[in-house]
Enzyme design. Structure first.
Site, PDB file in Angstrom:
ATOM      1  N   GLN A 270       0.822  -1.209   0.000  1.00 50.05           N
ATOM      2  CA  GLN A 270       0.000   0.000   0.000  1.00 50.05           C
ATOM      3  C   GLN A 270       0.854   1.256   0.000  1.00 50.05           C
ATOM      4  O   GLN A 270       0.462   2.286  -0.557  1.00 50.05           O
ATOM      5  CB  GLN A 270      -0.940  -0.009   1.205  1.00 50.05           C
ATOM      6  CG  GLN A 270      -1.975  -1.120   1.162  1.00 50.05           C
ATOM      7  CD  GLN A 270      -2.787  -1.124  -0.123  1.00 50.05           C
ATOM      8  OE1 GLN A 270      -3.504  -0.184  -0.421  1.00 50.05           O
ATOM      9  NE2 GLN A 270      -2.665  -2.191  -0.914  1.00 50.05           N
ATOM     10  N   HIS A 273       1.562   3.108  -3.360  1.00 52.83           N
ATOM     11  CA  HIS A 273       0.551   3.905  -4.041  1.00 52.83           C
ATOM     12  C   HIS A 273       0.932   5.374  -4.114  1.00 52.83           C
ATOM     13  O   HIS A 273       0.715   6.040  -5.122  1.00 52.83           O
ATOM     14  CB  HIS A 273      -0.797   3.800  -3.313  1.00 52.83           C
ATOM     15  CG  HIS A 273      -1.628   2.641  -3.726  1.00 52.83           C
ATOM     16  ND1 HIS A 273      -2.299   2.587  -4.925  1.00 52.83           N
ATOM     17  CD2 HIS A 273      -1.922   1.484  -3.093  1.00 52.83           C
ATOM     18  CE1 HIS A 273      -2.960   1.449  -5.007  1.00 52.83           C
ATOM     19  NE2 HIS A 273      -2.754   0.757  -3.913  1.00 52.83           N
ATOM     20  N   GLU A 339      -8.894   2.210   6.125  1.00 53.25           N
ATOM     21  CA  GLU A 339      -9.472   1.841   4.833  1.00 53.25           C
ATOM     22  C   GLU A 339      -9.367   0.333   4.640  1.00 53.25           C
ATOM     23  O   GLU A 339     -10.347  -0.343   4.319  1.00 53.25           O
ATOM     24  CB  GLU A 339      -8.724   2.577   3.724  1.00 53.25           C
ATOM     25  CG  GLU A 339      -9.189   2.218   2.316  1.00 53.25           C
ATOM     26  CD  GLU A 339      -8.293   2.785   1.243  1.00 53.25           C
ATOM     27  OE1 GLU A 339      -8.747   2.849   0.082  1.00 53.25           O
ATOM     28  OE2 GLU A 339      -7.138   3.150   1.543  1.00 53.25           O
ATOM     29  N   HIS A 340      -8.177  -0.211   4.822  1.00 49.60           N
ATOM     30  CA  HIS A 340      -7.934  -1.661   4.753  1.00 49.60           C
ATOM     31  C   HIS A 340      -7.399  -2.124   6.104  1.00 49.60           C
ATOM     32  O   HIS A 340      -6.444  -1.545   6.623  1.00 49.60           O
ATOM     33  CB  HIS A 340      -6.875  -2.011   3.705  1.00 49.60           C
ATOM     34  CG  HIS A 340      -7.093  -1.411   2.359  1.00 49.60           C
ATOM     35  ND1 HIS A 340      -6.489  -0.233   1.959  1.00 49.60           N
ATOM     36  CD2 HIS A 340      -7.842  -1.833   1.312  1.00 49.60           C
ATOM     37  CE1 HIS A 340      -6.845   0.047   0.709  1.00 49.60           C
ATOM     38  NE2 HIS A 340      -7.668  -0.902   0.300  1.00 49.60           N
ATOM     39  N   ASP A 373      -7.652  -5.590  -3.769  1.00 46.37           N
ATOM     40  CA  ASP A 373      -7.453  -4.561  -4.788  1.00 46.37           C
ATOM     41  C   ASP A 373      -7.848  -5.061  -6.172  1.00 46.37           C
ATOM     42  O   ASP A 373      -8.208  -4.261  -7.040  1.00 46.37           O
ATOM     43  CB  ASP A 373      -5.993  -4.116  -4.816  1.00 46.37           C
ATOM     44  CG  ASP A 373      -5.648  -3.194  -3.667  1.00 46.37           C
ATOM     45  OD1 ASP A 373      -6.572  -2.616  -3.071  1.00 46.37           O
ATOM     46  OD2 ASP A 373      -4.446  -3.056  -3.352  1.00 46.37           O
ATOM     47  N   HIS A 432     -52.304  21.360   7.690  1.00 45.70           N
ATOM     48  CA  HIS A 432     -52.065  19.925   7.528  1.00 45.70           C
ATOM     49  C   HIS A 432     -53.318  19.143   7.946  1.00 45.70           C
ATOM     50  O   HIS A 432     -53.741  18.202   7.257  1.00 45.70           O
ATOM     51  CB  HIS A 432     -50.868  19.475   8.400  1.00 45.70           C
ATOM     52  CG  HIS A 432     -49.550  19.815   7.835  1.00 45.70           C
ATOM     53  ND1 HIS A 432     -49.150  21.088   7.573  1.00 45.70           N
ATOM     54  CD2 HIS A 432     -48.503  19.010   7.489  1.00 45.70           C
ATOM     55  CE1 HIS A 432     -47.917  21.079   7.097  1.00 45.70           C
ATOM     56  NE2 HIS A 432     -47.497  19.823   7.028  1.00 45.70           N
TER      57      HIS A 432
END
Length: 440
Positions: A270, A273, A339-340, A373, A432
């Site tokens: 990761q 990235h 996230e992961h 992924d 109403h």
């Protein structure tokens, strides 16, 4: 190469953990000031602005903002056979999982003659962002498109930055993936300008033969850099968005039984990235922490994206967090909301079941994040920056709306008429109540 945070001997509160745990800095507010004039330029000048901005930011001026359908089709013909086979298998697996996500309509008979139905309706049109900066992501085409298709969306537009080495077209593997999925509306546009085109629509200029109009969409999804996140923030309300995705994150909860090579390799997977990518190991094992540190040095030296990895691992967003035990480690990862999240422990599935905040959870030594992924079948567009505390990853639900249908007959309305009037009067809204009385 990577810092340590030692939480042993204390049990920090949630507030204290949020302050101490590493997180990438993502100044969306600052980026929004840069992005705002770009959005207005595209809104005002359409395709002409898009070509100029592509030349400014991507270093190439595309002849056509909309990729000719023939170029999309032709990309499949030059696709590496092994890559095609991998993509086709990915599509099958992702489609199988996302088909199971579709929620069911339901009908409730509240009382005799009183019925409420709920229908799930897809949005009309979506714009799907596929990054193309430090890396290109045909896998993101699969994740975005399959989820939208399984939701029943009728109109899909894919945007991806033009590439200098592909004559101003998006990456050829991205184009080929679009073709494999049956998507022929693809645009050579990236960054904030692509988000603006999707949100506001863009007319083609008259001096470019064959240029077509991009109609506005209802929802924009897909990951991008800080400028894409800022643009999505600014157009939210004009359109729906999935999230303001930030740099990728991996957290690993591991005990002394974990293989340090696996752990180090997963952290690096990761970190490659983005220099802002976050890599976090949470463990009660000092021995594992030391072994992973050593393996990170060894593996980072030989990985092709070594410079990017080194910056990410040394950054303040990455760390090894030492805790007293796995219970404390569970508190840490739940507060972090990665996230992961990988669980590499004894009884990993049992620990995974107690996780309350994560974009996706990967259980055991044979379920690395890189599987998710590409080919696990799950979606890899996931909440970052702690948004997993309240947000879900991309899925069929991202493109659906729940619409309730109310149907009462006269007798059913009569039963509750006085009560509706009483509530209306209590709220100071007598009209109403009159709307009900008028029927009797």
């Amino acid at each position: 190469m990577i810092s340590r945070i030692d939480l042993r001997g204390r049990r920090p509160s949630r507030r204290e953990l949020l302050a101490e745990l590493p997180r990438a800095e993502l100044d969306v507010e600052h980026a929004a000031a840069t992005v705002a004039p770009i959005l207005e330029d595209v809104r005002a000048r359409g395709a002409a602005a898009l070509r100029e901005l592509a030349e400014r930011f991507d270093g190439v001026r595309p002849a056509h903002v909309r990729v000719p359908a023939a170029a999309v089709t032709a990309a499949v013909g030059v696709l590496d056979p092994q890559v095609r086979q991998a993509l086709e298998e990915t599509i099958v697996r992702v489609r199988r999982v996302h088909a199971a996500q579709r929620p069911q309509d339901f009908t409730v008979d509240v009382a005799p003659g009183a019925q409420v139905r709920q229908r799930w309706l897809p949005v009309r049109r979506v714009g799907l962002y596929v990054p193309g900066g430090l890396a290109v992501y045909p896998s993101s085409v699969v994740m975005n498109v399959v989820a939208a298709q399984e939701a029943g969306v009728g109109s899909l537009a894919v945007v991806s930055p033009p590439q200098k080495d592909n004559d101003g077209l998006p990456d050829p593997v991205v184009l080929a993936t679009c073709a494999l999925l049956g998507v022929d509306e693809v645009y050579a546009a990236g960054g904030a300008q692509a988000v603006a085109m999707l949100a506001y629509g863009a007319a083609g200029s008259e001096d470019v033969d064959g240029e077509t109009l991009c109609e506005p969409v209802d929802v924009i999804t897909g990951p991008g850099n800080v400028y894409v996140a800022a643009a999505k923030r600014l157009v939210r309300g004009v359109v729906g968005i999935d999230a303001e995705a930030g740099p990728t994150e991996i957290a690993i909860l591991a005990d002394g039984t974990a293989d340090p090579v696996h752990v180090a390799a997963d952290l690096i997977s990761q970190a490659e990235h983005d220099p802002l990518a976050a890599a976090v190991l949470v463990t009660p094992s000092v021995e594992l922490a030391g072994a992973v540190e050593a393996k990170l040095v060894d593996l980072a030296e030989v990985t092709p994206n070594r410079d990017r990895v080194a910056v990410a691992l040394r950054g303040s967003q990455s760390a090894i967090v030492l805790v007293d035990d796995l219970e404390s480690g569970l508190d840490v990862v739940n507060a972090y909301g990665a996230e992961h999240l990988e669980i590499q422990t004894v009884d990993a599935a049992a620990w995974a079941d107690r996780v309350t905040s994560a974009g996706a959870i990967f259980v055991g030594p044979w379920s690395p994040v890189s599987l998710g992924d590409y080919m696990a079948g799950s979606n890899h567009v996931l909440p970052t920056g702690g948004c997993a505390h309240f947000a879900s990853g991309l899925g069929v639900h991202s493109f659906l709306r729940a619409v309730q249908v109310v149907e009462y007959d006269a007798d059913a309305l009569a039963v509750v008429a006085d009560r509706v009037v009483a509530l209306a009067d209590a709220e100071g809204l007598p009209a109403h109540g009159e709307a009900v009385r008028a029927r009797f």
